[in-house]
Scaffold this active site. Sequence first.
Site, mmCIF file in Angstrom:
data_model
loop_
_atom_site.group_PDB
_atom_site.id
_atom_site.type_symbol
_atom_site.label_atom_id
_atom_site.label_comp_id
_atom_site.label_asym_id
_atom_site.label_seq_id
_atom_site.Cartn_x
_atom_site.Cartn_y
_atom_site.Cartn_z
ATOM 1 N N HIS A 295 10.184 4.324 0.581
ATOM 2 C CA HIS A 295 9.843 2.832 0.640
ATOM 3 C C HIS A 295 10.660 1.909 0.194
ATOM 4 C CE1 HIS A 295 6.185 -0.120 0.600
ATOM 5 N NE2 HIS A 295 6.561 0.146 1.866
ATOM 6 N N HIS B 208 1.663 0.779 -10.240
ATOM 7 C CA HIS B 208 2.791 1.360 -9.069
ATOM 8 C C HIS B 208 1.724 2.716 -8.589
ATOM 9 C CE1 HIS B 208 5.918 2.533 -6.612
ATOM 10 N NE2 HIS B 208 6.876 3.018 -7.444
ATOM 11 N N GLY C 42 -5.769 -1.492 -3.811
ATOM 12 C CA GLY C 42 -5.413 -0.864 -2.453
ATOM 13 C C GLY C 42 -5.627 -2.070 -1.390
ATOM 14 N N PHE C 43 -5.585 -3.346 -1.481
ATOM 15 C CA PHE C 43 -5.605 -4.501 -0.411
ATOM 16 C C PHE C 43 -4.339 -5.311 -0.554
ATOM 17 C CE2 PHE C 43 -9.649 -2.267 -1.004
ATOM 18 C CZ PHE C 43 -10.198 -1.940 0.663
ATOM 19 N N HIS D 178 -0.545 -6.463 0.682
ATOM 20 C CA HIS D 178 0.808 -5.774 0.161
ATOM 21 C C HIS D 178 2.075 -6.954 0.330
ATOM 22 C CE1 HIS D 178 4.421 -3.327 -0.397
ATOM 23 N NE2 HIS D 178 3.470 -2.324 -0.410
ATOM 24 N N ARG E 59 1.762 2.275 7.114
ATOM 25 C CA ARG E 59 1.333 3.280 6.622
ATOM 26 C C ARG E 59 -0.146 3.547 6.335
ATOM 27 N NH1 ARG E 59 4.393 2.891 1.084
ATOM 28 N NH2 ARG E 59 2.972 1.157 1.325
ATOM 29 N N ASP F 132 -2.588 2.748 -0.593
ATOM 30 C CA ASP F 132 -3.550 3.338 -1.626
ATOM 31 C C ASP F 132 -4.880 3.560 -1.642
ATOM 32 O OD1 ASP F 132 -1.462 3.610 -3.926
ATOM 33 O OD2 ASP F 132 -1.007 1.400 -3.524
ATOM 34 N N ARG G 119 24.392 -2.466 -12.339
ATOM 35 C CA ARG G 119 24.471 -3.074 -13.554
ATOM 36 C C ARG G 119 24.135 -4.416 -13.069
ATOM 37 N NH1 ARG G 119 24.305 -6.100 -17.396
ATOM 38 N NH2 ARG G 119 25.336 -6.053 -19.271
#
Length: 197
Positions: free
Chosen positions: A27, A62, A97-98, A100, A109, A141, A185
């Site tokens: 992803h 995450h 889960g709602f 993105h 997905r 999720d 970096r």
Amino acid sequence: MRIGAKWGLTPEAVNVVRQALVLLSDHELNPSTFAVRVCASTGGSLAAALLAGVATLSGPRHGGVASLANQALHTTLEGRFEQFLAENADHPPYSFGFGHPLYSGGDPRAAYLLNLISRHSPVRQAVAEASKRLSLPANIDIALAAAMRHFEWPDEAATTIFSVGRTAGWAAHAIEQAKSGTMIRPRAKYQAMSIDV
């Protein structure tokens, strides 16, 4: 498939696990994948790079989203979603889960995974109900939580599938980064501050 054998899944459920693993394998530069690439860029071993990914995935914003998404689904199925929202008022919908940040039109997905569940399934209807209440589409999720319940995967299966699937992608990123021979970096821009003495 070893996961299916370990969990005693039906062939249909095993097939859904396979598809979920593919959906989750990569992803782009999400936080855990970026951590993997940073570690690999320093010459760290593949194991060390994967460990950096796992450590980053462990955060509640995450990989930890799966747990709260499961709670959101559970309360919706029991008709207590409003109570869940009140108890989690300090959490944005993305954390269970709602919505993105990358998919304003909906997480593809999640749409794919939810379409593997019968539209008459109570879990799919619960996701649609919560989505309508929040005016936000489902993300991966909550779709994983729905698949876990519908196909009777064991508790914590969503987190397991997420991390196993992502590990394959991490390995590819780590190898690619190591081959590049360059070190990541980033620079920081400091801002001058005045201090009253």
